[in-house]
Design a protein around this motif. Structure first.
Motif, PDB file in Angstrom:
ATOM      1  N   ARG A 196       0.834  -1.205   0.000  1.00  0.00           N
ATOM      2  CA  ARG A 196       0.000   0.000   0.000  1.00  0.00           C
ATOM      3  C   ARG A 196       0.879   1.270   0.000  1.00  0.00           C
ATOM      4  O   ARG A 196       0.561   2.244  -0.693  1.00  0.00           O
ATOM      5  CB  ARG A 196      -0.931  -0.002   1.211  1.00  0.00           C
ATOM      6  CG  ARG A 196      -2.001   1.083   1.175  1.00  0.00           C
ATOM      7  CD  ARG A 196      -3.151   0.791   2.108  1.00  0.00           C
ATOM      8  NE  ARG A 196      -2.774   0.884   3.517  1.00  0.00           N
ATOM      9  CZ  ARG A 196      -2.717  -0.171   4.333  1.00  0.00           C
ATOM     10  NH1 ARG A 196      -2.976  -1.379   3.880  1.00  0.00           N
ATOM     11  NH2 ARG A 196      -2.377  -0.011   5.594  1.00  0.00           N
ATOM     12  N   VAL A 197       1.977   1.251   0.762  1.00  0.00           N
ATOM     13  CA  VAL A 197       2.892   2.391   0.777  1.00  0.00           C
ATOM     14  C   VAL A 197       3.454   2.632  -0.626  1.00  0.00           C
ATOM     15  O   VAL A 197       3.504   3.776  -1.105  1.00  0.00           O
ATOM     16  CB  VAL A 197       4.043   2.151   1.786  1.00  0.00           C
ATOM     17  CG1 VAL A 197       5.126   3.228   1.633  1.00  0.00           C
ATOM     18  CG2 VAL A 197       3.511   2.145   3.209  1.00  0.00           C
ATOM     19  N   LEU A 228       7.470  14.640  -5.747  1.00  0.00           N
ATOM     20  CA  LEU A 228       7.236  14.833  -4.319  1.00  0.00           C
ATOM     21  C   LEU A 228       8.366  15.635  -3.696  1.00  0.00           C
ATOM     22  O   LEU A 228       9.544  15.358  -3.953  1.00  0.00           O
ATOM     23  CB  LEU A 228       7.117  13.484  -3.605  1.00  0.00           C
ATOM     24  CG  LEU A 228       5.705  12.900  -3.483  1.00  0.00           C
ATOM     25  CD1 LEU A 228       5.191  12.484  -4.847  1.00  0.00           C
ATOM     26  CD2 LEU A 228       5.691  11.711  -2.538  1.00  0.00           C
ATOM     27  N   MET A 232       6.568  11.768   4.736  1.00  0.00           N
ATOM     28  CA  MET A 232       5.223  11.422   5.193  1.00  0.00           C
ATOM     29  C   MET A 232       4.709  10.137   4.531  1.00  0.00           C
ATOM     30  O   MET A 232       4.174   9.253   5.205  1.00  0.00           O
ATOM     31  CB  MET A 232       4.265  12.579   4.903  1.00  0.00           C
ATOM     32  CG  MET A 232       2.824  12.329   5.338  1.00  0.00           C
ATOM     33  SD  MET A 232       1.792  13.800   5.107  1.00  0.00           S
ATOM     34  CE  MET A 232       1.889  13.996   3.322  1.00  0.00           C
ATOM     35  N   VAL A 233       4.896  10.027   3.220  1.00  0.00           N
ATOM     36  CA  VAL A 233       4.296   8.925   2.475  1.00  0.00           C
ATOM     37  C   VAL A 233       5.095   7.635   2.612  1.00  0.00           C
ATOM     38  O   VAL A 233       4.512   6.551   2.715  1.00  0.00           O
ATOM     39  CB  VAL A 233       4.151   9.310   0.982  1.00  0.00           C
ATOM     40  CG1 VAL A 233       3.602   8.134   0.177  1.00  0.00           C
ATOM     41  CG2 VAL A 233       3.238  10.518   0.832  1.00  0.00           C
ATOM     42  N   VAL A 234       6.428   7.724   2.625  1.00  0.00           N
ATOM     43  CA  VAL A 234       7.264   6.519   2.571  1.00  0.00           C
ATOM     44  C   VAL A 234       8.061   6.294   3.851  1.00  0.00           C
ATOM     45  O   VAL A 234       8.045   5.202   4.423  1.00  0.00           O
ATOM     46  CB  VAL A 234       8.227   6.596   1.367  1.00  0.00           C
ATOM     47  CG1 VAL A 234       9.092   5.339   1.308  1.00  0.00           C
ATOM     48  CG2 VAL A 234       7.461   6.764   0.068  1.00  0.00           C
ATOM     49  N   ALA A 277       6.980  15.486   1.779  1.00  0.00           N
ATOM     50  CA  ALA A 277       6.005  14.499   1.309  1.00  0.00           C
ATOM     51  C   ALA A 277       6.626  13.103   1.276  1.00  0.00           C
ATOM     52  O   ALA A 277       5.960  12.107   1.595  1.00  0.00           O
ATOM     53  CB  ALA A 277       5.477  14.885  -0.064  1.00  0.00           C
ATOM     54  N   GLY A 297      12.414   8.607  -1.893  1.00  0.00           N
ATOM     55  CA  GLY A 297      11.047   8.122  -2.078  1.00  0.00           C
ATOM     56  C   GLY A 297      10.976   6.891  -2.937  1.00  0.00           C
ATOM     57  O   GLY A 297      10.301   5.919  -2.596  1.00  0.00           O
ATOM     58  N   SER A 333      11.762  13.670  -4.648  1.00  0.00           N
ATOM     59  CA  SER A 333      11.742  12.509  -5.531  1.00  0.00           C
ATOM     60  C   SER A 333      12.623  12.671  -6.757  1.00  0.00           C
ATOM     61  O   SER A 333      13.096  11.688  -7.324  1.00  0.00           O
ATOM     62  CB  SER A 333      10.307  12.197  -5.962  1.00  0.00           C
ATOM     63  OG  SER A 333       9.745  13.290  -6.670  1.00  0.00           O
ATOM     64  N   ASN A 375       0.719   4.034  -2.814  1.00  0.00           N
ATOM     65  CA  ASN A 375       0.445   5.424  -2.434  1.00  0.00           C
ATOM     66  C   ASN A 375       1.486   6.357  -3.030  1.00  0.00           C
ATOM     67  O   ASN A 375       1.157   7.421  -3.579  1.00  0.00           O
ATOM     68  CB  ASN A 375       0.452   5.571  -0.911  1.00  0.00           C
ATOM     69  CG  ASN A 375      -0.769   4.962  -0.258  1.00  0.00           C
ATOM     70  OD1 ASN A 375      -1.779   4.705  -0.917  1.00  0.00           O
ATOM     71  ND2 ASN A 375      -0.694   4.722   1.038  1.00  0.00           N
ATOM     72  N   TYR A 376       2.758   5.958  -2.921  1.00  0.00           N
ATOM     73  CA  TYR A 376       3.834   6.802  -3.447  1.00  0.00           C
ATOM     74  C   TYR A 376       3.703   6.983  -4.954  1.00  0.00           C
ATOM     75  O   TYR A 376       3.769   8.108  -5.469  1.00  0.00           O
ATOM     76  CB  TYR A 376       5.197   6.204  -3.113  1.00  0.00           C
ATOM     77  CG  TYR A 376       6.339   6.970  -3.745  1.00  0.00           C
ATOM     78  CD1 TYR A 376       6.827   8.144  -3.164  1.00  0.00           C
ATOM     79  CD2 TYR A 376       6.897   6.555  -4.946  1.00  0.00           C
ATOM     80  CE1 TYR A 376       7.846   8.868  -3.755  1.00  0.00           C
ATOM     81  CE2 TYR A 376       7.928   7.273  -5.547  1.00  0.00           C
ATOM     82  CZ  TYR A 376       8.391   8.424  -4.942  1.00  0.00           C
ATOM     83  OH  TYR A 376       9.388   9.144  -5.546  1.00  0.00           O
ATOM     84  N   VAL A 434       0.661   9.198  -5.854  1.00  0.00           N
ATOM     85  CA  VAL A 434       0.881  10.619  -5.570  1.00  0.00           C
ATOM     86  C   VAL A 434       1.871  11.206  -6.563  1.00  0.00           C
ATOM     87  O   VAL A 434       1.723  12.349  -7.020  1.00  0.00           O
ATOM     88  CB  VAL A 434       1.382  10.807  -4.120  1.00  0.00           C
ATOM     89  CG1 VAL A 434       1.770  12.257  -3.867  1.00  0.00           C
ATOM     90  CG2 VAL A 434       0.309  10.377  -3.127  1.00  0.00           C
TER      91      VAL A 434
END
Length: 218
Positions: free
Chosen positions: A50-51, A64, A71-73, A68, A172, A140, A54-55, A58
């Protein structure tokens, strides 16, 4: 004379020249990233899938920024690795200062120039006062090759030189671990680079290594 240099502007060539830093070619020097790696659970794999999704979702809209990426990864990885729990704790934006004195001599006089490197560690995992893991997080679009000299600079500033220092550089989508031992001449080695753009989710391996470092260092 004092010259201040920002850590993000440091190069590998500078570190080799000023601090005699050299890279180990011995495969056994950095076994922690590939040897005795603990398995992760199926639930953890599902979460990391899921991570990853999500990355990538986004990222479809725009590159990113550093916050971000954290937060996301990064935050889910630190949580699953157990670094938010005792005996570990985390600090962010930790300031550092590393200095090197240079003696310049000529026929007229002798002048000492002191170069001071200043910077901030994005995320620092500690146990008591021992630096366990330095994390350098970038946007990123940033190449890890540019982040590695900055991470090495932070590792050279480790106040406990008798202990190995570990670092993770991340943008990321790419991840790479570093180990340094500060002896007479500091020595470092790199892990393989892991990326989210392969079919198999390489966050599994990143979490494996983070868990192993937590186990080894605690």
């Amino acid at each position: 004379m004092i010259q201040v240099i920002q850590a993000q502007n440091i190069t590998l060539a500078y570190l080799k020249q000023k601090f005699a830093l050299h890279k180990s070619e011995d495969e056994q020097f950095f076994r922690e990233w590939f040897d005795y790696i603990p398995e992760i659970s199926e639930l953890e794999k599902q979460y990391l899938d899921r991570v990853k999704n999500n990355y990538l979702n986004v990222l479809e809209n725009a590159p990113l920024l550093e916050e971000a990426v954290k937060m996301v990864v990064l935050s889910p990885l630190l949580d699953l690795a157990g670094f938010y729990r005792h005996p570990f704790y985390i600090t962010t934006e930790e300031s550092l200062e590393l200095s090197e004195a240079i003696i310049i001599s000529n026929e007229v006089n002798t002048e000492e120039t002191k170069e001071i490197i200043k910077g901030k560690i994005d995320v620092l995992v500690l146990q008591d006062q021992l630096w366990l893991l330095i994390i350098e997080s970038k946007r990123s679009s940033f190449s890890l090759a540019k982040a590695i000299p900055q991470a090495l600079t932070h590792m050279l500033a480790n106040p406990q030189p008798e202990h190995p220092a570990y670092s993770l550089v991340i943008n990321g989508e790419d991840f790479q671990f570093i180990k340094m031992i500060k002896q007479d001449k500091p020595m470092y080695a790199l892990s393989d680079k892991f990326t989210l753009y392969r079919r198999k989710n390489e966050l599994y391996k990143v979490l494996n290594i983070l868990k192993n470092l937590g186990k080894v260092l605690s």
